[in-house]
Write a protein that holds these residues in place. Structure first.
Motif, short mmCIF file in Angstrom:
data_model
loop_
_atom_site.label_atom_id
_atom_site.label_comp_id
_atom_site.label_asym_id
_atom_site.label_seq_id
_atom_site.Cartn_x
_atom_site.Cartn_y
_atom_site.Cartn_z
N LYS A 69 0.50 -1.36 0.28
CA LYS A 69 0.27 -0.24 -0.13
C LYS A 69 1.06 1.04 0.49
O LYS A 69 0.06 2.55 -0.48
N ALA A 70 1.83 1.30 0.57
CA ALA A 70 2.75 2.34 0.81
C ALA A 70 3.72 2.24 -0.83
O ALA A 70 3.71 3.74 -1.55
N LEU A 71 3.86 1.92 -1.30
CA LEU A 71 4.44 1.56 -2.72
C LEU A 71 3.65 3.33 -3.57
O LEU A 71 3.69 3.40 -4.73
N GLN A 72 2.03 2.33 -3.92
CA GLN A 72 1.16 2.92 -4.16
C GLN A 72 1.49 4.01 -4.32
O GLN A 72 0.62 5.24 -4.99
N LEU A 73 1.24 4.64 -3.17
CA LEU A 73 1.22 6.50 -2.03
C LEU A 73 2.72 6.71 -3.05
O LEU A 73 3.00 8.10 -3.39
N ARG A 74 3.78 6.21 -2.96
CA ARG A 74 5.13 6.62 -3.14
C ARG A 74 6.20 5.34 -3.52
O ARG A 74 6.67 4.54 -3.29
N PRO A 75 5.68 5.14 -5.27
CA PRO A 75 6.39 4.15 -5.74
C PRO A 75 8.21 4.34 -5.83
O PRO A 75 8.36 3.14 -5.67
N ASP A 76 8.88 5.24 -5.12
CA ASP A 76 10.47 5.13 -5.19
C ASP A 76 10.40 5.36 -3.36
O ASP A 76 11.70 5.14 -3.02
N LEU A 77 9.53 4.79 -2.85
CA LEU A 77 10.03 4.27 -1.07
C LEU A 77 11.00 3.03 -1.37
O LEU A 77 10.86 2.00 -1.97
N LYS A 78 11.68 3.60 -0.02
CA LYS A 78 13.22 2.45 0.35
C LYS A 78 12.39 1.46 1.12
O LYS A 78 12.36 2.15 2.25
N LEU A 79 12.94 0.50 1.48
CA LEU A 79 12.08 -0.62 1.82
C LEU A 79 12.84 -1.50 2.61
O LEU A 79 14.01 -2.10 2.61
N ILE A 80 12.50 -1.80 4.53
CA ILE A 80 13.63 -2.20 4.97
C ILE A 80 12.26 -3.44 5.79
O ILE A 80 12.02 -2.73 7.13
N PHE A 81 12.86 -4.37 5.65
CA PHE A 81 11.99 -5.18 6.98
C PHE A 81 12.77 -6.14 7.38
O PHE A 81 13.82 -6.14 7.74
N ALA A 94 9.39 -10.44 -0.03
CA ALA A 94 10.63 -8.94 0.87
C ALA A 94 11.09 -8.45 -0.70
O ALA A 94 11.34 -7.70 -0.89
N LEU A 95 11.70 -9.49 -0.99
CA LEU A 95 12.99 -9.62 -2.73
C LEU A 95 11.78 -8.72 -4.38
O LEU A 95 12.30 -8.00 -4.46
N SER A 96 10.49 -9.71 -3.70
CA SER A 96 9.66 -9.77 -4.83
C SER A 96 8.97 -7.55 -4.69
O SER A 96 8.71 -6.59 -6.30
N LEU A 97 9.70 -7.01 -3.86
CA LEU A 97 8.91 -5.76 -3.25
C LEU A 97 10.29 -4.76 -3.58
O LEU A 97 9.74 -3.76 -3.69
N GLN A 98 11.07 -5.94 -3.56
CA GLN A 98 12.76 -5.10 -4.00
C GLN A 98 13.39 -4.08 -2.58
O GLN A 98 13.74 -3.08 -2.69
N ALA A 99 12.77 -5.00 -1.96
CA ALA A 99 13.51 -4.38 -0.32
C ALA A 99 14.95 -4.63 -0.41
O ALA A 99 15.45 -5.34 -0.94
N TYR A 100 15.34 -3.47 0.14
CA TYR A 100 16.77 -3.21 0.71
C TYR A 100 17.61 -4.12 1.14
O TYR A 100 18.32 -4.85 1.33
N SER A 101 16.65 -4.56 2.14
CA SER A 101 16.58 -6.08 3.16
C SER A 101 16.10 -6.24 4.03
O SER A 101 15.00 -5.94 4.54
#
Length: 388
Positions: A69-81, A94-101
């Motif tokens: 949902k956050a990526l829909q609001l901001r597609p260039d958001l950087k993710l860490i799980f 997580a990898l499918s969402l292009q998470a950094y770690s």
């Protein structure tokens, strides 16, 4: 500072991340620290967020659902799980969402800091590229404005002086290499040599922001070529088209190899006189291109019109007539102008002695060379060197 949002339903972990990570030292600021996905989305909707650090397992809305949902609001958001479970399915998602770690609990602060540092570096590089692209666009458009306005209302020397002033801050990136060889290769339609010349010229780009450097260099090169062919070959000003559309074409090419390939095709197409819109009426342009190429290759010798005519299998009288028709100058006038221009360039190098300059441009008798130079530039070669 870049803004970070943290979402974790475990209060101790949430508070630990807020307190023990040196956010300010990393150039980051925590804009929100919440314990569920719903509150995290509310923050996303009201604040600018660059990085989302979220637990995978949270009640009501999982970290994965929040991330989507956050990526829909901001597609260039950087993710860490972060998670207490080393589950391959979660890692894969997580990898499918292009998470950094995907950081495992109990967390190693150093691991999280390293990931944040990597993201910060990438964000800095992106910001710098955007700033350089903006600078390039503004400078390019400004240069073109001067170029186009100058052709209509200003003397061309003043016009190009304005362009050179605009680009003076970029002199560390931009070259002053003579264009004789490149133009000769273009006139000869020698694709391989044109590419080699362009590789050398674009090779001055170094270090940070290479893309923007290359874009600016290509634009500056096109302006210089247009100036060269209008002053040296008597081509019409504007032979090389320059417009905002041309700037956009340049910016569409992202790498050095792409730019060299495009620029080679672009210039060879323009120098194919039969296809150039400004030269369709010039029926002898290709022949004269060969004459000019021969002259430039043998400028250090006493190249007579008869010698060139014999080389190209024409009568001297006929070749002289079509040369004057196409260039607006007689053969001798053209050779003198070219020799003087070349001599002026060589005199700027203090390592080359004046008599060597004269020899390189085809003069064996120094007094005659000095007299001809003074007639052209209003000063002797020695006076010009001192002034330069």
């Amino acid at each position: 500072m870049y803004q970070v949002l943290i979402a974790d339903d475990e209060i101790l972990d949430l508070e630990g991340m807020c307190q023990f990570i040196p956010w300010a030292e990393l150039g980051l600021e925590v804009s929100g620290a919440v314990n569920n996905g719903f509150e995290a989305l509310q923050v996303m909707e009201t604040k600018h967020v660059d990085i989302l650090v979220t637990d995978v397992h949270m009640p009501g809305m999982t970290g994965m659902e929040l991330a989507r949902k956050a990526l829909q609001l901001r597609p260039d958001l950087k993710l860490i799980f972060v998670s207490g479970y080393q589950d391959f399915a979660y890692v894969k998602e997580a990898l499918s969402l292009q998470a950094y770690s995907y950081v495992l609990k109990p967390m190693d602060d150093h691991e999280l800091i390293a990931v944040l540092q990597k993201i910060t570096n990438e964000l800095n590089e992106k910001l710098l590229r955007e700033e350089m692209d903006l600078v390039f666009s503004q400078a390019a458009i400004k240069s073109i404005e001067y170029h186009l306005i100058g052709t209509r209302v200003a003397h061309k020397n003043e016009q190009y002086a304005d362009i050179y002033r605009i680009t003076s801050d970029a002199k560390a990136l931009i070259f002053d290499k003579p264009l004789d060889c490149l133009v000769s290769c273009l006139l000869a339609c020698d694709r391989v040599m044109v590419q080699e010349e362009l590789k050398e010229m674009l090779g001055v780009a170094r270090g940070e922001n290479i893309k923007s450097q290359l874009h600016f260099i290509v634009l500056y090169l096109l302006i210089r070529i247009d100036h060269y062919v209008s002053t040296q070959l008597n081509y019409p000003i504007g032979f090389i088209p320059l417009s905002e559309l041309e700037v956009e074409k340049i910016k569409n090419h992202q790498t050095k190899s792409e730019l060299i390939s495009w620029l080679t095709d672009h210039l060879l197409n323009l120098f194919d006189m039969e296809n150039h819109p400004r030269f369709k009426q010039k029926k002898h342009a290709k022949v004269i291109g060969r004459v000019i190429h021969y002259i430039e290759e043998h400028l250090h010798l006493n190249v007579t019109l008869r010698e060139v005519a014999d080389e190209l299998c024409f009568s001297p009288n006929y070749l002289g007539a079509i040369f004057k028709e196409e260039t607006g100058k007689s053969y001798n006038e053209y050779i003198i102008a070219l020799r003087m221009e070349k001599a002026r360039d060589l005199l700027q190098d203090p390592k080359i002695k004046v008599y060597e300059v004269a020899d390189r441009v085809g003069y064996r008798y120094m007094p005659y060379f000095s007299r001809q130079f003074k007639e052209t530039y209003g000063m002797t070669p020695i006076e010009y060197r001192r002034k330069a």
